[in-house]
Design an enzyme around this catalytic site. Structure first.
Site, mmCIF file in Angstrom:
data_model
loop_
_atom_site.group_PDB
_atom_site.id
_atom_site.type_symbol
_atom_site.label_atom_id
_atom_site.label_comp_id
_atom_site.label_asym_id
_atom_site.label_seq_id
_atom_site.Cartn_x
_atom_site.Cartn_y
_atom_site.Cartn_z
ATOM 1 N NE ARG A 81 -2.241 2.883 2.845
ATOM 2 C CZ ARG A 81 -2.094 3.452 4.024
ATOM 3 N NH1 ARG A 81 -2.014 2.724 5.120
ATOM 4 N NH2 ARG A 81 -2.005 4.750 4.129
ATOM 5 C CG HIS A 125 -0.456 8.982 3.544
ATOM 6 N ND1 HIS A 125 -0.617 7.642 3.796
ATOM 7 C CD2 HIS A 125 0.023 9.502 4.708
ATOM 8 C CE1 HIS A 125 -0.239 7.363 5.024
ATOM 9 N NE2 HIS A 125 0.154 8.495 5.606
ATOM 10 C CD GLU A 170 -3.773 7.605 9.934
ATOM 11 O OE1 GLU A 170 -3.556 6.555 10.557
ATOM 12 O OE2 GLU A 170 -3.047 8.609 10.012
ATOM 13 C CG ASN A 291 -4.352 3.425 8.885
ATOM 14 O OD1 ASN A 291 -4.455 2.389 8.231
ATOM 15 N ND2 ASN A 291 -3.910 4.545 8.368
ATOM 16 C CE1 TYR A 293 1.040 2.601 13.710
ATOM 17 C CE2 TYR A 293 -0.875 3.891 13.054
ATOM 18 C CZ TYR A 293 0.315 3.269 12.728
ATOM 19 O OH TYR A 293 0.775 3.308 11.442
ATOM 20 C CD GLU A 350 -0.784 4.046 8.408
ATOM 21 O OE1 GLU A 350 -0.472 4.445 9.562
ATOM 22 O OE2 GLU A 350 -0.944 4.822 7.463
#
Length: 462
Positions: A81, A125, A170, A291, A293, A350
């Protein structure tokens, strides 16, 4: 719900293992072959990035992409990606296209396909062309049309070879930090500008989906959202967490997938919504890019444009070397929530660990913490799938250490270490660990939990 039977469970044979990177963070060559500046070139030149770092050279992927594709091939990933730099193919953001920039992505896509790696192309992005920001950027409604024209150019050029497209990466992050919380380009701080930008980015997404559907009839199209639990930093911050969560987690996927803004934002977004807009935004999608984290913590702050800022959170929770909370169960729960709310196949586009990796005396990088992190988070994905969540792929952020936005080059997320002065690439221990995991998974073998030696070391390191 009963836990999965580990003795019988295997990864789905069609599961997509990949890596993710983005144009501005790796390409460099910011003044070569007709590329125009982006807002992040301007932001970096202002000195506001840590250590006064810029993206001028980054990982020099523009020249070294064959080496980087060879590293992907060595990993055994099925997909890569990446993003196209809008200002590389349209230096002014609109108008005349730049053939040299377009030709770079021709070379990249062709080399990926030759290596047996599927290109997953993300249109945007974070790197808005500076020429468009000078005209008002995402804060003006014309931006949706600019983006549709850009999507048309990209779809027409690469749609014969690329079938996986993401519109925008995002959107909550670059709007929140760029227009309200600060610390990112274009670094404005006005809540009405933030809300206009949110709506215009949503319109741009819908327009791009429509353009790609016409140009690439067989395209598989999604959008990529950062979805993370938003928790109160203290018991007094419950309302602040709810508000930040509405902007962070729902302001984009709700209108894009459900056709309405989240209830907390309906009233404040109403001044920017024209008749028919929500239908233009909510276009059929094929997948949801997630995504993820860590959880984030919100603190009420009357001096912030939103009335809320990010808080530190509890002091006793596990954290990564860059002080982000570690909570793999939060990924599993988020996968369930996204699955139940949007009813789309999910790709984790991600996930990764930021650290300050350095080679040892003989040049090896033994990034034990990253292996432990990835193992725990991939296990969370496995459990979610076994519990019925439709997760179809996992992409590590990232293949290479790279320019990590306001943190510059100090923070490293890569499976591969980059020595920036020499551009030498050195696979870390996590690179070999991920390669072994992919091999085991694609051979339909059960992925064994991370092995530990009696001394507390890792048996899987090479």
């Amino acid at each position: 719900m009963n836990p999965p039977d580990d003795a019988k469970w295997t990864w789905p044979p069609t599961f997509v293992w990949g890596v993710s990177m983005s144009a501005f963070q790796i390409e460099g060559a910011t003044r070569e072959d007709g590329r125009g500046p982006s807002v992040w070139d301007t932001y970096g030149a202002s000195g506001r990035v840590a250590n006064h770092d810029t993206g001028d050279v980054a990982c020099d992927h523009y020249h070294r992409y064959p080496e980087d594709i060879a590293l992907m091939r060595g990993l055994g990933v099925r997909a890569y990606r990446f993003s196209v730099a809008w200002s590389r193919v349209l230096p002014q953001g609109r108008g005349a296209a730049n053939e040299a920039g377009l030709a770079f992505y021709d070379r990249l896509v062709d080399a990926l396909l030759e290596a047996g790696i599927e290109p997953w192309l993300c249109l945007y992005h974070f790197d808005l062309p500076q020429a468009l920001d000078d005209l008002g950027g995402w804060a003006v409604r014309d931006s949706a049309g600019w983006f549709a024209d850009y999507a048309t150019l990209v779809g027409r050029r690469y749609g014969d070879r690329v079938k996986r497209f993401a519109t925008i990466n995002e959107p909550s992050i670059f709007t929140l930090f760029g227009y309200a919380l600060g610390g990112a380009a274009p670094d404005a701080a006005d809540v009405s500008t933030l809300r206009r930008a949110i709506h215009n980015v949503n319109l741009a997404h819908g327009a791009a989906v429509d353009a790609l559907r016409v140009l690439v009839p067989q395209a598989s199209i999604g959008a990529i959202h950062n979805v993370q639990p938003c928790l109160p930093a203290t018991p007094a911050d419950t309302d602040a967490a709810d508000l930040l969560g509405a902007y962070w987690n729902a302001a984009f996927p709700d209108p894009q997938c459900l056709g309405h803004y989240p209830s907390r934002l309906v009233e404040v977004m109403e001044p920017y919504v024209q008749a028919g807009d929500l239908a233009r935004i909510c276009r059929p999608l094929d997948w949801f890019g997630l995504n993820h984290y860590s959880p984030i913590y919100a603190t009420a702050n009357p001096n912030s444009p939103l009335g809320v800022t990010l808080g530190a959170g509890p002091s006793d929770i596990s954290r990564t070397p860059i002080d982000w909370p570690t909570a793999p169960e939060a990924l599993r729960e988020t996968l369930h929530q996204v699955h139940n709310r949007y009813r789309l196949p999910i790709y984790v586009t991600e996930n990764g660990l930021g650290s300050y990796d350095t080679p040892d005396a003989i040049g090896k990088i033994t990034d034990t913490r990253r292996i432990e992190f990835l193992s725990a988070y991939i296990e969370a994905v496995r459990r979610a799938i076994a519990e019925g969540v439709d997760v179809r792929g996992y992409f590590v952020w990232s293949l290479l250490d790279n320019f990590e936005w306001a943190s510059g080059y100090a923070v490293r997320f890569g499976l591969v270490h980059v020595d920036y002065p020499t551009q030498k690439r050195t696979p870390k221990a996590s690179y070999f660990w991920y390669a072994d995991l992919i091999k085991a998974a694609t051979e339909a073998s059960r992925v064994i939990p991370l092995a530990r030696s009696g001394s507390g070391g890792l048996d899987l390191l090479r």
